[in-house]
Design an enzyme around this catalytic site. Sequence first.
Site, mmCIF file in Angstrom:
data_model
loop_
_atom_site.group_PDB
_atom_site.id
_atom_site.type_symbol
_atom_site.label_atom_id
_atom_site.label_comp_id
_atom_site.label_asym_id
_atom_site.label_seq_id
_atom_site.Cartn_x
_atom_site.Cartn_y
_atom_site.Cartn_z
ATOM 1 N N SER A 1 0.812 -1.210 0.000
ATOM 2 C CA SER A 1 0.000 0.000 0.000
ATOM 3 C C SER A 1 0.852 1.268 0.000
ATOM 4 O O SER A 1 1.948 1.300 0.569
ATOM 5 C CB SER A 1 -0.901 0.004 1.241
ATOM 6 O OG SER A 1 -1.549 1.253 1.401
ATOM 7 N N TYR B 1 -2.442 5.454 -4.250
ATOM 8 C CA TYR B 1 -3.439 6.518 -4.142
ATOM 9 C C TYR B 1 -2.846 7.738 -4.833
ATOM 10 O O TYR B 1 -1.672 8.057 -4.627
ATOM 11 C CB TYR B 1 -3.726 6.868 -2.686
ATOM 12 C CG TYR B 1 -4.476 5.836 -1.894
ATOM 13 C CD1 TYR B 1 -5.810 5.558 -2.153
ATOM 14 C CD2 TYR B 1 -3.848 5.152 -0.856
ATOM 15 C CE1 TYR B 1 -6.505 4.616 -1.411
ATOM 16 C CE2 TYR B 1 -4.531 4.210 -0.099
ATOM 17 C CZ TYR B 1 -5.863 3.953 -0.377
ATOM 18 O OH TYR B 1 -6.544 3.014 0.358
ATOM 19 N N THR C 1 -5.966 2.706 -6.721
ATOM 20 C CA THR C 1 -7.224 2.654 -5.971
ATOM 21 C C THR C 1 -7.998 3.944 -6.214
ATOM 22 O O THR C 1 -7.468 5.039 -6.022
ATOM 23 C CB THR C 1 -6.966 2.460 -4.469
ATOM 24 O OG1 THR C 1 -6.351 1.187 -4.268
ATOM 25 C CG2 THR C 1 -8.269 2.511 -3.684
ATOM 26 N N LYS D 1 -8.442 -0.479 -8.925
ATOM 27 C CA LYS D 1 -9.155 -1.118 -7.816
ATOM 28 C C LYS D 1 -10.246 -0.194 -7.279
ATOM 29 O O LYS D 1 -10.024 1.008 -7.100
ATOM 30 C CB LYS D 1 -8.171 -1.458 -6.692
ATOM 31 C CG LYS D 1 -8.786 -2.100 -5.455
ATOM 32 C CD LYS D 1 -7.695 -2.462 -4.463
ATOM 33 C CE LYS D 1 -8.264 -3.102 -3.207
ATOM 34 N NZ LYS D 1 -8.976 -2.118 -2.358
ATOM 35 N N HIS E 1 -13.892 -1.603 -1.137
ATOM 36 C CA HIS E 1 -12.907 -1.260 -0.109
ATOM 37 C C HIS E 1 -13.216 -1.992 1.201
ATOM 38 O O HIS E 1 -13.036 -1.452 2.292
ATOM 39 C CB HIS E 1 -12.879 0.258 0.125
ATOM 40 C CG HIS E 1 -11.504 0.787 0.419
ATOM 41 N ND1 HIS E 1 -10.706 1.334 -0.552
ATOM 42 C CD2 HIS E 1 -10.783 0.851 1.562
ATOM 43 C CE1 HIS E 1 -9.563 1.733 -0.014
ATOM 44 N NE2 HIS E 1 -9.581 1.435 1.270
#
Length: 421
Positions: free
Chosen positions: A134, A158, A184, A274, A298
């Site tokens: 992440s 992100y 994402t 995603k 999520h």
Amino acid sequence: MSPHRAVPSIREAARMVRLGEGPPRRSVRSAADIADLRERARRRLPGPVFDYLDGAAGNEVASVRNRDAFDRVRLVSRVLRDVSVVDTTTDMLGRPAAAPVILGPIGLTRVFHPEGEAAVARVAAAHGIPAALSTMASTSPEAFAQAAPALDRWFQLYLWRDRDAARTIIERARRAGFRVLMLTVDVPVAGERLRDVRAGLQFPPSVPLRTAIGFARHPRWVWRVLTSEPIGFATGGGPRGDFVAQTNALLDPAVTFRDLEWLRSLWEGPIVVKGVLSPADAVALREHGMDGLVVSNHGGRQLEGAIAPAEALPAIRAAVGPDMFVAVDGGIRSGAHVAAALALGADAALIGRAYLYGLAAGGEAGVDQALRILESGLRRTLALLGAASTGEVTGGMARVDSRLRTPAEGHQSRFAVRSSG
């Protein structure tokens, strides 16, 4: 034993009580299913930390629906097939994987156990499946790569308001040998996670005095935190604050399809998006040249009342056709759920909470046990379905209630490796 034996150093003592050694290792090995690992995690973590792992947005109905949707899938077996050997191998965007499972990206996993993302990387590599890191990880891309050099590494991104910072993160991931970029897109603003609000949990982790007693009841966890490297965002982040404040300060709510061109200019490898629940969005992503997508809400942690990914998956697969890579996450707790995901049209299942329960319960050994549970369950389910390989799982093997529709009877993923028999 000599009465004058030296007292262990803090670091030596910390090593001896790490989860995954001694009694905790035996404990996670005795876990029969993911629910067992969840219960062990609940006992070992302070309440606010467990709630951060386990909780979801608002009244948490979306998270509950995620699990219920997979439980509603009825599998239809075929008989008199040779399933003496079951092949779970598949293809993940051009690279083989031992099973149609990806360990998904989770922020700050070292909150749950000091081994954190490094343990996840090592276990995924040992099992021959990909793992995603992440943007909000507590381990850097470089350290993640060093932990498991042979791992098929995916980097979850992100898009930050600061595009120069985002560019730097992407470049770090590229240099560290990450192969797939996973963007994402379902966090334009932060969902409201009421368990965290009530606990006053902040990031990097801290808690107000009113919840300190809950931490005091878990000295093993406190000891590990105090004797390991400080927990924080390894790729940068905003000032300390609650989840909502941090997310809204960092992430760009103005991201649109136009930003995909910019992203493609920075990344030569596969890009997976995603957070997709709409068939129209899935088609648009395909038309914009994306290589794959993850059907996801999520984990129910963003939009209250969101459709379950298992409910959205069949229509998305029908919309994009058989040639686009499609994964799904949310509510997957067993090998039977992974098989159901394949029957509903997925090429792979993205796992989140299932392996985190294992990490919290027993560190690296717990993650390994979570994967053993899922993989053995998948092999058993395929055999009982009469499928000798993942490529033999089709939409005709699933029956669901009126809220779910399967793909066409003849659907087979082009990414699954067919058996040679």
